[in-house]
Design an enzyme around this catalytic site. Sequence first.
Site, PDB file in Angstrom:
ATOM      1  N   CYS A   1       0.828  -1.219   0.000  1.00 50.40           N
ATOM      2  CA  CYS A   1       0.000   0.000   0.000  1.00 50.40           C
ATOM      3  C   CYS A   1       0.858   1.263   0.000  1.00 50.40           C
ATOM      4  O   CYS A   1       0.315   2.381  -0.082  1.00 50.40           O
ATOM      5  CB  CYS A   1      -0.899   0.039   1.236  1.00 50.40           C
ATOM      6  SG  CYS A   1      -1.814  -1.468   1.532  1.00 50.40           S
TER       7      CYS A   1
ATOM      8  N   HIS B   1      -5.972   2.076   5.584  1.00 52.23           N
ATOM      9  CA  HIS B   1      -6.580   1.215   4.564  1.00 52.23           C
ATOM     10  C   HIS B   1      -7.260   0.057   5.274  1.00 52.23           C
ATOM     11  O   HIS B   1      -6.614  -0.656   6.046  1.00 52.23           O
ATOM     12  CB  HIS B   1      -5.488   0.703   3.621  1.00 52.23           C
ATOM     13  CG  HIS B   1      -5.943  -0.355   2.677  1.00 52.23           C
ATOM     14  ND1 HIS B   1      -7.128  -0.280   1.976  1.00 52.23           N
ATOM     15  CD2 HIS B   1      -5.364  -1.530   2.294  1.00 52.23           C
ATOM     16  CE1 HIS B   1      -7.251  -1.354   1.220  1.00 52.23           C
ATOM     17  NE2 HIS B   1      -6.210  -2.138   1.393  1.00 52.23           N
TER      18      HIS B   1
ATOM     19  N   GLU C   1     -26.662  11.962  10.826  1.00 51.05           N
ATOM     20  CA  GLU C   1     -25.855  12.776  11.738  1.00 51.05           C
ATOM     21  C   GLU C   1     -24.347  12.519  11.608  1.00 51.05           C
ATOM     22  O   GLU C   1     -23.538  13.449  11.670  1.00 51.05           O
ATOM     23  CB  GLU C   1     -26.322  12.519  13.182  1.00 51.05           C
ATOM     24  CG  GLU C   1     -25.606  13.307  14.252  1.00 51.05           C
ATOM     25  CD  GLU C   1     -25.937  14.800  14.255  1.00 51.05           C
ATOM     26  OE1 GLU C   1     -26.845  15.224  13.501  1.00 51.05           O
ATOM     27  OE2 GLU C   1     -25.266  15.549  14.990  1.00 51.05           O
TER      28      GLU C   1
ATOM     29  N   HIS D   1     -10.010  -3.432   5.071  1.00 53.60           N
ATOM     30  CA  HIS D   1     -10.714  -4.436   4.283  1.00 53.60           C
ATOM     31  C   HIS D   1     -12.071  -4.709   4.940  1.00 53.60           C
ATOM     32  O   HIS D   1     -12.551  -5.839   4.940  1.00 53.60           O
ATOM     33  CB  HIS D   1      -9.899  -5.731   4.208  1.00 53.60           C
ATOM     34  CG  HIS D   1      -8.743  -5.680   3.267  1.00 53.60           C
ATOM     35  ND1 HIS D   1      -8.077  -6.801   2.838  1.00 53.60           N
ATOM     36  CD2 HIS D   1      -8.134  -4.636   2.640  1.00 53.60           C
ATOM     37  CE1 HIS D   1      -7.099  -6.458   1.996  1.00 53.60           C
ATOM     38  NE2 HIS D   1      -7.107  -5.140   1.881  1.00 53.60           N
TER      39      HIS D   1
ATOM     40  N   HIS E   1     -12.780  -4.802  -2.402  1.00 50.33           N
ATOM     41  CA  HIS E   1     -11.484  -4.811  -1.717  1.00 50.33           C
ATOM     42  C   HIS E   1     -11.551  -4.074  -0.376  1.00 50.33           C
ATOM     43  O   HIS E   1     -11.271  -4.670   0.668  1.00 50.33           O
ATOM     44  CB  HIS E   1     -10.445  -4.187  -2.671  1.00 50.33           C
ATOM     45  CG  HIS E   1      -9.058  -4.108  -2.135  1.00 50.33           C
ATOM     46  ND1 HIS E   1      -7.932  -4.042  -2.941  1.00 50.33           N
ATOM     47  CD2 HIS E   1      -8.575  -4.048  -0.868  1.00 50.33           C
ATOM     48  CE1 HIS E   1      -6.848  -3.981  -2.201  1.00 50.33           C
ATOM     49  NE2 HIS E   1      -7.213  -3.980  -0.929  1.00 50.33           N
TER      50      HIS E   1
HETATM   51  C1  LIG Z   1      -4.652 -10.408   1.981  1.00 55.96           C
HETATM   52  S1  LIG Z   1      -4.097  -8.790   1.777  1.00 55.96           S
HETATM   53  C2  LIG Z   1      -3.567  -8.502   0.098  1.00 55.96           C
HETATM   54  C3  LIG Z   1      -2.871  -7.177  -0.038  1.00 55.96           C
HETATM   55  C4  LIG Z   1      -3.727  -6.049   0.454  1.00 55.96           C
HETATM   56  O1  LIG Z   1      -4.784  -5.798  -0.110  1.00 55.96           O
HETATM   57  C5  LIG Z   1      -3.384  -5.250   1.602  1.00 55.96           C
HETATM   58  O2  LIG Z   1      -4.076  -4.345   1.943  1.00 55.96           O
HETATM   59  C6  LIG Z   1      -2.184  -5.532   2.463  1.00 55.96           C
HETATM   60  O3  LIG Z   1      -1.027  -5.260   1.838  1.00 55.96           O
HETATM   61  P1  LIG Z   1       0.346  -5.350   2.660  1.00 55.96           P
HETATM   62  O4  LIG Z   1       1.401  -5.363   1.603  1.00 55.96           O
HETATM   63  O5  LIG Z   1       0.394  -4.135   3.563  1.00 55.96           O
HETATM   64  O6  LIG Z   1       0.325  -6.604   3.496  1.00 55.96           O
HETATM   65 ZN   LIG Z   2      -5.805  -3.987   0.645  1.00 60.17          ZN
END
Ligand SMILES: CSCCC(=O)C(=O)COP(=O)(O)O
Ligand SMILES: [Zn+2]
Length: 258
Positions: free
Chosen positions: A104, A122, A152, A124, A209
Amino acid sequence: MTPPNPQPANNNDHLVQSDDPEHPANLIPALCAKFWTLGWVTGTGGGASIRDGDLVYIAPSGVQKELMKPSDIYVLSLAAQAASLDRRNRIYLRSPPNHKPSQCTPLFLAAFNKRGAGCCIHTHSHWAVLVTLILEQQGPGKDREFRINNIEQIKGFGRGYGKTGNLGYHDTLVIPVIENTAHEEDLTEFLEEAMDKYPDTYAVLVRRHGVYVWGETVHKAKTQCESLDYLFQLAVEMKQLGLPWITDIEPVVPRRNS
Ligand SMILES: CSCCC(=O)C(=O)COP(=O)(O)O
Ligand SMILES: [Zn+2]
């Protein structure tokens, strides 16, 4: 297999050694441990990066983010990176052994360079992914933005980069959606395009994602990420109840006693 990032001769370990819990090298592992409990960084996915002046603190790739230690953290200089012509080959001031920096990294750098952010998160999160799937069902053209108003928690967001104050209850929060790519780094171009097209946004959803959320400070990035996750969950539940995300509600003007 790509070899681990080479360590500089002087590994500058002092950059990640501090007794201050607010130091980025301590804060990233602490935040990621909290985010893991929310399902935001499950199975090594997701993460967070913090900028302190010119220095950027980054987690390693593919590690269990909730178990990270300060000694696992990479550090790079934004100015040195900007001076380098090779965007993909980054030179770290501090590199932990036997790791590679987060995939990332270029996306976090986009938030720091293009928005002057102090922190980028970031996740998921299921809710973020579900919102992009619901939008996908609405067909081409309608799947590129998440929009919600008259809730709100929208007040948890800043008005935009360089603007003062937060959004109001009746404002519409708009979050762009970009398509996913096979490799996280390849999202950078699309994330930067979305930042250009939506100059006021503090977040970008990535289809199927997750989401990238940033803020001027760690506090603001965390507040915005939490507010957004709340709104994504609410939006999924509203959809299940057949309720619209956008409503036309007349502002209520309070009566004042004279
Ligand atoms: C199963 S995570 C695949 C990669 C990804 O989407 C992520 O956010 C994590 O990337 P990193 O290189 O920080 O482990
Ligand atoms: Zn990711």
